[in-house]
Design a protein around this motif. Sequence first.
Motif, PDB file in Angstrom:
ATOM      1  N   GLU A 148     -21.493   2.063 -18.733  1.00  0.00           N
ATOM      2  CA  GLU A 148     -20.309   1.195 -18.804  1.00  0.00           C
ATOM      3  C   GLU A 148     -20.150   0.398 -17.510  1.00  0.00           C
ATOM      4  OE1 GLU A 148     -17.497   3.897 -21.787  1.00  0.00           O
ATOM      5  OE2 GLU A 148     -17.459   4.239 -19.615  1.00  0.00           O
ATOM      6  N   PHE A 149     -20.455   1.062 -16.416  1.00  0.00           N
ATOM      7  CA  PHE A 149     -20.427   0.398 -15.108  1.00  0.00           C
ATOM      8  C   PHE A 149     -21.389  -0.788 -15.094  1.00  0.00           C
ATOM      9  CE2 PHE A 149     -22.688   0.256 -10.952  1.00  0.00           C
ATOM     10  CZ  PHE A 149     -21.643  -0.116 -10.114  1.00  0.00           C
ATOM     11  N   ALA A 150     -22.607  -0.575 -15.569  1.00  0.00           N
ATOM     12  CA  ALA A 150     -23.615  -1.635 -15.595  1.00  0.00           C
ATOM     13  C   ALA A 150     -23.152  -2.799 -16.466  1.00  0.00           C
ATOM     14  CB  ALA A 150     -24.941  -1.080 -16.099  1.00  0.00           C
ATOM     15  N   LYS A 151     -22.551  -2.500 -17.595  1.00  0.00           N
ATOM     16  CA  LYS A 151     -22.065  -3.556 -18.488  1.00  0.00           C
ATOM     17  C   LYS A 151     -20.910  -4.334 -17.846  1.00  0.00           C
ATOM     18  CE  LYS A 151     -23.504  -1.239 -22.746  1.00  0.00           C
ATOM     19  NZ  LYS A 151     -23.063  -0.531 -23.975  1.00  0.00           N
ATOM     20  N   ALA A 152     -20.082  -3.637 -17.066  1.00  0.00           N
ATOM     21  CA  ALA A 152     -18.984  -4.313 -16.373  1.00  0.00           C
ATOM     22  C   ALA A 152     -19.519  -5.291 -15.333  1.00  0.00           C
ATOM     23  CB  ALA A 152     -18.060  -3.287 -15.721  1.00  0.00           C
ATOM     24  N   LEU A 153     -20.568  -4.893 -14.613  1.00  0.00           N
ATOM     25  CA  LEU A 153     -21.179  -5.794 -13.640  1.00  0.00           C
ATOM     26  C   LEU A 153     -21.849  -6.970 -14.339  1.00  0.00           C
ATOM     27  CD1 LEU A 153     -22.772  -3.420 -10.963  1.00  0.00           C
ATOM     28  CD2 LEU A 153     -20.494  -4.429 -11.017  1.00  0.00           C
ATOM     29  N   ASP A 154     -22.482  -6.715 -15.476  1.00  0.00           N
ATOM     30  CA  ASP A 154     -23.082  -7.798 -16.254  1.00  0.00           C
ATOM     31  C   ASP A 154     -22.025  -8.822 -16.671  1.00  0.00           C
ATOM     32  OD1 ASP A 154     -25.823  -7.436 -16.278  1.00  0.00           O
ATOM     33  OD2 ASP A 154     -25.826  -6.179 -18.080  1.00  0.00           O
ATOM     34  N   ALA A 155     -20.901  -8.316 -17.162  1.00  0.00           N
ATOM     35  CA  ALA A 155     -19.837  -9.220 -17.623  1.00  0.00           C
ATOM     36  C   ALA A 155     -19.308 -10.077 -16.477  1.00  0.00           C
ATOM     37  CB  ALA A 155     -18.692  -8.403 -18.242  1.00  0.00           C
ATOM     38  N   ALA A 156     -19.162  -9.462 -15.305  1.00  0.00           N
ATOM     39  CA  ALA A 156     -18.661 -10.212 -14.136  1.00  0.00           C
ATOM     40  C   ALA A 156     -19.674 -11.262 -13.699  1.00  0.00           C
ATOM     41  CB  ALA A 156     -18.356  -9.242 -12.991  1.00  0.00           C
ATOM     42  N   ALA A 157     -20.954 -10.894 -13.695  1.00  0.00           N
ATOM     43  CA  ALA A 157     -22.004 -11.844 -13.286  1.00  0.00           C
ATOM     44  C   ALA A 157     -22.174 -12.949 -14.315  1.00  0.00           C
ATOM     45  CB  ALA A 157     -23.320 -11.098 -13.073  1.00  0.00           C
ATOM     46  N   ASP A 158     -22.047 -12.616 -15.610  1.00  0.00           N
ATOM     47  CA  ASP A 158     -22.136 -13.625 -16.665  1.00  0.00           C
ATOM     48  C   ASP A 158     -21.040 -14.679 -16.514  1.00  0.00           C
ATOM     49  OD1 ASP A 158     -24.383 -12.672 -17.922  1.00  0.00           O
ATOM     50  OD2 ASP A 158     -23.290 -11.524 -19.457  1.00  0.00           O
ATOM     51  N   LYS A 159     -19.865 -14.233 -16.128  1.00  0.00           N
ATOM     52  CA  LYS A 159     -18.758 -15.184 -15.981  1.00  0.00           C
ATOM     53  C   LYS A 159     -19.040 -16.155 -14.840  1.00  0.00           C
ATOM     54  CE  LYS A 159     -13.760 -15.542 -16.100  1.00  0.00           C
ATOM     55  NZ  LYS A 159     -12.486 -14.810 -16.263  1.00  0.00           N
ATOM     56  N   VAL A 160     -19.597 -15.638 -13.752  1.00  0.00           N
ATOM     57  CA  VAL A 160     -19.957 -16.516 -12.629  1.00  0.00           C
ATOM     58  C   VAL A 160     -21.009 -17.533 -13.071  1.00  0.00           C
ATOM     59  CG1 VAL A 160     -21.038 -16.598 -10.361  1.00  0.00           C
ATOM     60  CG2 VAL A 160     -19.386 -14.796 -10.868  1.00  0.00           C
ATOM     61  N   ALA A 161     -21.943 -17.066 -13.890  1.00  0.00           N
ATOM     62  CA  ALA A 161     -23.028 -17.928 -14.353  1.00  0.00           C
ATOM     63  C   ALA A 161     -22.592 -18.880 -15.466  1.00  0.00           C
ATOM     64  CB  ALA A 161     -24.201 -17.096 -14.822  1.00  0.00           C
ATOM     65  N   GLY A 162     -21.341 -18.721 -15.945  1.00  0.00           N
ATOM     66  CA  GLY A 162     -20.831 -19.597 -16.988  1.00  0.00           C
ATOM     67  C   GLY A 162     -21.311 -19.221 -18.364  1.00  0.00           C
ATOM     68  N   LYS A 163     -21.683 -17.959 -18.574  1.00  0.00           N
ATOM     69  CA  LYS A 163     -22.171 -17.519 -19.874  1.00  0.00           C
ATOM     70  C   LYS A 163     -21.030 -16.970 -20.715  1.00  0.00           C
ATOM     71  CE  LYS A 163     -26.853 -16.388 -18.324  1.00  0.00           C
ATOM     72  NZ  LYS A 163     -27.896 -15.357 -18.255  1.00  0.00           N
ATOM     73  N   ALA A 212     -30.450  -9.148 -10.477  1.00  0.00           N
ATOM     74  CA  ALA A 212     -29.429  -8.835 -11.476  1.00  0.00           C
ATOM     75  C   ALA A 212     -28.258  -9.810 -11.382  1.00  0.00           C
ATOM     76  CB  ALA A 212     -28.952  -7.403 -11.304  1.00  0.00           C
ATOM     77  N   PHE A 213     -27.811 -10.091 -10.181  1.00  0.00           N
ATOM     78  CA  PHE A 213     -26.707 -11.040 -10.038  1.00  0.00           C
ATOM     79  C   PHE A 213     -27.107 -12.431 -10.526  1.00  0.00           C
ATOM     80  CE2 PHE A 213     -24.823 -14.458  -7.469  1.00  0.00           C
ATOM     81  CZ  PHE A 213     -23.522 -14.381  -7.956  1.00  0.00           C
ATOM     82  N   GLU A 214     -28.317 -12.831 -10.236  1.00  0.00           N
ATOM     83  CA  GLU A 214     -28.789 -14.159 -10.623  1.00  0.00           C
ATOM     84  C   GLU A 214     -29.201 -14.224 -12.086  1.00  0.00           C
ATOM     85  OE1 GLU A 214     -31.828 -14.743  -7.723  1.00  0.00           O
ATOM     86  OE2 GLU A 214     -30.393 -14.988  -6.070  1.00  0.00           O
ATOM     87  N   ARG A 215     -29.012 -13.118 -12.832  1.00  0.00           N
ATOM     88  CA  ARG A 215     -29.234 -13.008 -14.273  1.00  0.00           C
ATOM     89  C   ARG A 215     -30.701 -13.075 -14.654  1.00  0.00           C
ATOM     90  NH1 ARG A 215     -26.599 -10.111 -14.626  1.00  0.00           N
ATOM     91  NH2 ARG A 215     -25.992 -10.148 -16.813  1.00  0.00           N
ATOM     92  N   ALA A 259     -20.040 -14.218  -4.704  1.00  0.00           N
ATOM     93  CA  ALA A 259     -19.492 -15.197  -5.642  1.00  0.00           C
ATOM     94  C   ALA A 259     -17.994 -15.354  -5.440  1.00  0.00           C
ATOM     95  CB  ALA A 259     -19.828 -14.781  -7.082  1.00  0.00           C
ATOM     96  N   THR A 260     -17.261 -15.472  -6.528  1.00  0.00           N
ATOM     97  CA  THR A 260     -15.832 -15.755  -6.476  1.00  0.00           C
ATOM     98  C   THR A 260     -15.019 -14.516  -6.123  1.00  0.00           C
ATOM     99  OG1 THR A 260     -15.535 -15.213  -8.812  1.00  0.00           O
ATOM    100  CG2 THR A 260     -16.118 -17.511  -8.266  1.00  0.00           C
ATOM    101  N   ASP A 261     -13.756 -14.744  -5.792  1.00  0.00           N
ATOM    102  CA  ASP A 261     -12.874 -13.624  -5.512  1.00  0.00           C
ATOM    103  C   ASP A 261     -12.653 -12.790  -6.769  1.00  0.00           C
ATOM    104  OD1 ASP A 261     -11.030 -12.264  -3.591  1.00  0.00           O
ATOM    105  OD2 ASP A 261      -9.550 -12.823  -5.096  1.00  0.00           O
ATOM    106  N   GLU A 262     -12.584 -13.442  -7.924  1.00  0.00           N
ATOM    107  CA  GLU A 262     -12.437 -12.698  -9.182  1.00  0.00           C
ATOM    108  C   GLU A 262     -13.632 -11.777  -9.398  1.00  0.00           C
ATOM    109  OE1 GLU A 262     -11.946 -13.444 -14.020  1.00  0.00           O
ATOM    110  OE2 GLU A 262     -12.257 -15.137 -12.653  1.00  0.00           O
TER     111      GLU A 262
END
Length: 452
Positions: free
Chosen positions: A437-452, A239-242, A413-416
Amino acid sequence: MKSMKLLLLSLILAIGLAGCGTKDAGNTGSNADKPPETGTEQETKTEKTADPVTLKFFTALADRTNGIGKVEQDIIDAYMNENPNVKIEVEALQDEPYKSKIKVYASTNELPDIIQAWGQPSFLSPLLDNDLLLELNPSDFASSNFVAGSLDGFSKDGKLFGLPRNTDYAIMYYNKQIFADNGIEVPKTTDDLLAAVKKLRENKVNPIAMNGMDGWTLPIWYDYVAQRVTGDFNVMDQAFERQISFTDERLVQAAANMQEFAKAKGFADGWLTADYGAARNLFGQGQAAMFFMGNWEAGLATDTNFSEEFRNNVGAFPFPASDKGKETDITAWYGGGYAISKNSKHQEAAVDFMKYFFQPDHWPKQVWQSGAGTPAQKFDEFLTGDETELQKQLIDIFNNMTSSSGTPLQDVATDEFKQKVMEAHQSLLNEKMTPEEFAKALDAAADKVAGK
């Protein structure tokens, strides 16, 4: 969040439970007009004339009188005694205040000479990206006997920038007397754990002490719950690695299970505003039946801040199993350690102290024999036969490990990213977010790390 190398397991299984560092001579000035001195006479002369050195040492082990904080301080004191020209000034804060202040030091390019470091991207990457840490020579620590894989988290591009202090894994501590008084057996399954919580609540006993305000233990709990739903720690990695989404029905089910556990008041009253110290004290003072924390709390059995009755009754058990995940599937990783500032004016002295600190008969021997934790170095030669029952239980848990999580989700990943992950967990368990909503919040955080 790669799987922890299980070569360490073979080391611990083999255990079964049944010279000082080079002194920093400093700058002694020119001796060209004097005859050379040799042997002990030269050594004594060097020690007496060594220039004074002050090292600033910043640590997240706030308690200097018990546990691993005491071992750390004892080694510092011993080093200063053997090296009278060196003064080590210690600044000690608890984990989260420490991590906040290290950012201030980093932003002003004024890191202390030696800092506590975690071998995880969320902590190390900002420091390495800004070229703030000194590259270490692995050969300087060849005799320290670090276990296989333990240096990986402190390395980048084949270079070493820190040294691990502990082997970490999360378990449940429990008060045997409270269990007996309430007719509760050690939970073997997640259903057993929920039943124990309900019985404790009926009897007006706090179930599990948890440092919810700090936030970092909550994703570790989620690692466990998700593994018990899926049977595989790798699903969280995926999931983290998308490769998949956190909205995968299995991970949403795990989030729902966590929320239901919180609704059942599985965590002690006030858990969301409790920091590490408050949660630990609640358990140690007999006001909670259990405490979810790492194996580094082996010192609970010897901490004289707590009553003898408590010390004699503290035990440990692995996170309970499910129909898909076993008790032997453990969240485990290499945790805290140390790094040296690249801008230190006393790099040689700092390295010398680290060599001294990690000598086999210093940190690994003392941290094990004090019952304070499990080192990231071989320590089988230091078993005494007088290990506490709690130590034996912790080693048994580790001995039986069949799979491990690797670095916890919040630290990959990052501190953010870390802050977003911890905040999402707090919101989920405080019922401010639905599992979806929790799952979507984790997706959004992981997407940002992945540059999406």
